[in-house]
Scaffold this active site. Structure first.
Site, mmCIF file in Angstrom:
data_model
loop_
_atom_site.group_PDB
_atom_site.id
_atom_site.type_symbol
_atom_site.label_atom_id
_atom_site.label_comp_id
_atom_site.label_asym_id
_atom_site.label_seq_id
_atom_site.Cartn_x
_atom_site.Cartn_y
_atom_site.Cartn_z
ATOM 1 N N HIS A 125 40.704 27.762 84.710
ATOM 2 C CA HIS A 125 40.779 28.876 85.382
ATOM 3 C C HIS A 125 40.489 28.778 87.064
ATOM 4 C CE1 HIS A 125 40.322 32.329 82.431
ATOM 5 N NE2 HIS A 125 40.585 31.283 81.646
ATOM 6 N N ASP B 3 38.311 35.904 89.552
ATOM 7 C CA ASP B 3 38.962 35.623 88.215
ATOM 8 C C ASP B 3 38.847 37.005 87.441
ATOM 9 O OD1 ASP B 3 39.127 35.153 85.176
ATOM 10 O OD2 ASP B 3 39.077 33.111 86.181
ATOM 11 N N TRP C 107 44.593 10.730 79.709
ATOM 12 C CA TRP C 107 44.949 12.093 80.891
ATOM 13 C C TRP C 107 45.944 11.574 81.447
ATOM 14 C CZ3 TRP C 107 43.114 16.728 81.275
ATOM 15 C CH2 TRP C 107 43.510 17.387 82.678
HETATM 16 C C1 U2F Z 1 42.788 27.626 79.174
HETATM 17 O O1 U2F Z 1 43.842 26.530 78.871
HETATM 18 P P1 U2F Z 1 43.793 24.876 79.184
HETATM 19 O O2 U2F Z 1 43.084 24.253 80.216
HETATM 20 O O3 U2F Z 1 43.421 24.333 77.709
HETATM 21 O O4 U2F Z 1 45.578 24.555 79.254
HETATM 22 P P2 U2F Z 1 46.490 25.019 80.319
HETATM 23 O O5 U2F Z 1 46.489 26.516 80.959
HETATM 24 O O6 U2F Z 1 47.733 24.445 79.787
HETATM 25 O O7 U2F Z 1 46.073 23.966 81.530
HETATM 26 C C2 U2F Z 1 45.885 22.663 81.241
HETATM 27 C C3 U2F Z 1 46.035 21.836 82.880
HETATM 28 O O8 U2F Z 1 45.394 20.525 82.557
HETATM 29 C C4 U2F Z 1 46.764 19.714 83.090
HETATM 30 C C5 U2F Z 1 47.769 20.426 83.018
HETATM 31 C C6 U2F Z 1 47.609 22.109 83.023
HETATM 32 O O9 U2F Z 1 47.495 22.233 84.576
HETATM 33 O O10 U2F Z 1 48.822 19.889 84.102
HETATM 34 N N1 U2F Z 1 46.622 18.535 82.268
HETATM 35 C C7 U2F Z 1 46.811 17.262 82.944
HETATM 36 O O11 U2F Z 1 47.094 17.352 84.081
HETATM 37 N N2 U2F Z 1 47.007 16.078 82.303
HETATM 38 C C8 U2F Z 1 46.596 16.132 80.784
HETATM 39 O O12 U2F Z 1 46.606 15.104 80.272
HETATM 40 C C9 U2F Z 1 46.423 17.289 80.160
HETATM 41 C C10 U2F Z 1 46.364 18.630 80.883
HETATM 42 C C11 U2F Z 1 43.112 28.109 77.618
HETATM 43 F F1 U2F Z 1 42.784 27.614 76.508
HETATM 44 C C12 U2F Z 1 44.452 28.783 77.715
HETATM 45 O O13 U2F Z 1 44.509 29.620 76.569
HETATM 46 C C13 U2F Z 1 44.673 29.628 78.851
HETATM 47 O O14 U2F Z 1 46.003 30.177 78.843
HETATM 48 C C14 U2F Z 1 44.217 28.817 80.293
HETATM 49 C C15 U2F Z 1 44.562 29.642 81.536
HETATM 50 O O15 U2F Z 1 43.723 30.834 81.582
HETATM 51 O O16 U2F Z 1 43.094 28.390 80.222
#
Ligand code: U2F
Length: 453
Positions: free
Chosen positions: A19, A116, A333
């Site tokens: 976020h 936010d 990662w």
């Molecule tokens: C929450 O989402 P998450 O943080 O679980 O997932 P994403 O919105 O897909 O964001 C993951 C980010 O982490 C990065 C990837 C994304 O920018 O590029 N990343 C990375 O660089 N390397 C990795 O090995 C793994 C991930 C929530 F759970 C969701 O339901 C929401 O949609 C989201 C946004 O509000 O927040």
């Protein structure tokens, strides 16, 4: 004597999931555009460390970070979800205290709030000072619509004592743009999933507060969901799609350029041959699903790059790592945006977090979706049934056969790649010189900078 001009913009970030980073990326663009304004970025210390710690050289000097209390008791060691509940319970007081401790008697210095959307109480704070509030939704228009229409959905789907049981497949087709969305796809807190929980109440208040914002903004592009955006334009003072941020913001993953060698590994693979797997920052599939996914990958023969935390590697089937070592690479990662942008990647196995969906579209990579909670199910429905740029795992959980089926479908049918390529074209146009997102960003900058003195 003339009083001082208000020249501060107060930013309130939500510190969990992905976020704070997208909000920071937006604030960074605004700070560069408006160098005479000061942007005060409020979040918890942990969140600020992760955002400001990884952006190092990219931080304009007119952005200052301030830590607010996270509300979690000092000796608390419980699960992440419980930590978040402590935060939500105390966030109104903690953010107000944090802001007052910085501004004290100088609250009039504040000319605008950017929050936010979860921080619904920002509207009251902005109204008290008579300044505009910009609401920033970190997920997609589809999920925001379900929160905006929560009361209508509850009234329209009057549920009996068994809740949604037996009605999961009914369509929510009375909401603009959601004609293919099922009741089962809705985020928790609307008609199922603990309507009285702290989190659901926060989302409900958020939905009600949206029309009070001077602008509701999001990391998406208008052309992706035109009917929803058209509807929002009638309901909100302004609806400004500003993304995809992958195309408008410098990629912050460059600082751990090649931490694990995955890009070098990808260089050795054939074009569009690799399955990239990641479930974001908060989700972990249960052990039996991890094992089923691994079995499917092994049997498919597809090369794979898997972002998997070290402590989960032990849950993979016995001998899996050895047997797949020539065509599989597992790291804790990855620099995901660069991975998805690599020509070797042919499919993204994802939980459908919004940032991942945007990153996959901008990289033109079709998806295999296994959503878990919140907005992920509705994002998955849009990916598979509305935009046609991916497929859903059968019955919603990984099995060996289900995984094989999806991999086969994505690699053998060109339609997914063609459709995601077309969406990428719209996304690129949206952030171009005359694109919708560029125009919207300029409108946003005008609202933020407007002299109301
Ligand atoms: C929450 O989402 P998450 O943080 O679980 O997932 P994403 O919105 O897909 O964001 C993951 C980010 O982490 C990065 C990837 C994304 O920018 O590029 N990343 C990375 O660089 N390397 C990795 O090995 C793994 C991930 C929530 F759970 C969701 O339901 C929401 O949609 C989201 C946004 O509000 O927040």
């Amino acid at each position: 004597m003339a009083s001082k001009k208000p020249e501060h913009v107060v930013v309130m970030a939500f510190p969990y999931g992905t976020h704070a980073m997208p909000l920071f990326n937006l604030v960074r663009r605004l700070a560069i555009k408006a160098p005479t304004l000061t942007f005060s970025f409020f979040s918890t210390s942990k969140s600020n460390q992760s955002v400001f710690g990884t952006s190092l050289d990219n931080i304009p000097s007119n952005i200052k970070s301030y830590d607010v209390d996270d509300g979690v008791p000092k000796d608390f060691t419980g699960p992440h979800k419980a930590e978040m509940i402590f935060f939500v319970k105390s966030m109104v007081e903690n953010y107000k205290n944090g802001i007052h401790s910085v501004y004290g008697d100088e609250m009039k210095m504040i000319k605008c709030f950017i929050c936010d959307s979860f921080m619904y109480f920002g509207s009251d704070m902005a109204d008290e000072l008579g300044v505009p509030l910009i609401s920033f939704w970190t997920a997609g228009p589809c999920s925001l619509s379900t929160h905006f229409y929560t009361d209508l959905i509850r009234q329209s789907i009057t549920l009996g004592p068994n809740g949604i049981e037996g009605r999961e497949e009914e369509l929510v087709n009375f909401i603009p743009g959601l004609s293919l969305v099922r009741i089962r796809d809705l985020p928790e807190g609307i008609v199922f999933g603990g309507l009285e929980s702290e989190f659901s109440i926060m989302l409900h208040k958020m939905g009600l507060a949206l029309p009070r914002a001077a602008a509701v903004t999001m990391n998406s592009f208008a052309e992706l969901d035109l009917p929803i955006i058209e509807d929002f334009k009638c309901k909100f003072q302004k609806c400004l799609t500003l993304g995809p941020f992958t195309l408008t913001s410098k990629n912050s993953s460059h600082i751990h350029d090649e931490p694990n060698g995955c890009l070098t590994w990808l260089d050795k693979q054939n074009p569009t041959s690799v399955a990239y797997i990641s479930f974001g920052t908060v989700t972990t599939p249960p052990p039996h699903e991890l094992a089923a996914l691994a079995e499917g990958l092994e049997e498919s023969g597809v090369p794979f790059l898997w972002s998997l935390k070290d402590h989960l590697v032990g849950q993979l089937p016995n001998g899996f790592l050895e047997r797949t070592s020539k065509r599989g690479f597992i790291v804790a990662w990855t620099p995901q945006q660069r991975v998805l942008g690599h020509h070797a990647v042919g499919v993204f196995v994802t939980h459908c977090g919004w940032n991942s969906v945007m990153e996959s579209i901008t990289a033109s990579v079709p998806m295999i979706c296994r959503p878990f909670f919140g907005d992920q199910r509705i994002n998955c429905r849009m990916v598979s049934d509305v935009w046609g740029i991916g497929t859903r795992i059968k019955n919603g959980v990984f099995t060996k056969d289900g995984t094989l089926e999806c991999l086969d479908m994505i690699f053998s049918e060109e339609k997914f790649r063609e459709k995601v390529g077309a969406l990428r074209g719209f996304a690129k146009h949206a952030v171009g010189p005359n694109g919708s997102s560029t125009k919207n960003f300029n409108t946003l900058a005008e609202i933020v900078c407007e002299d109301r003195h």
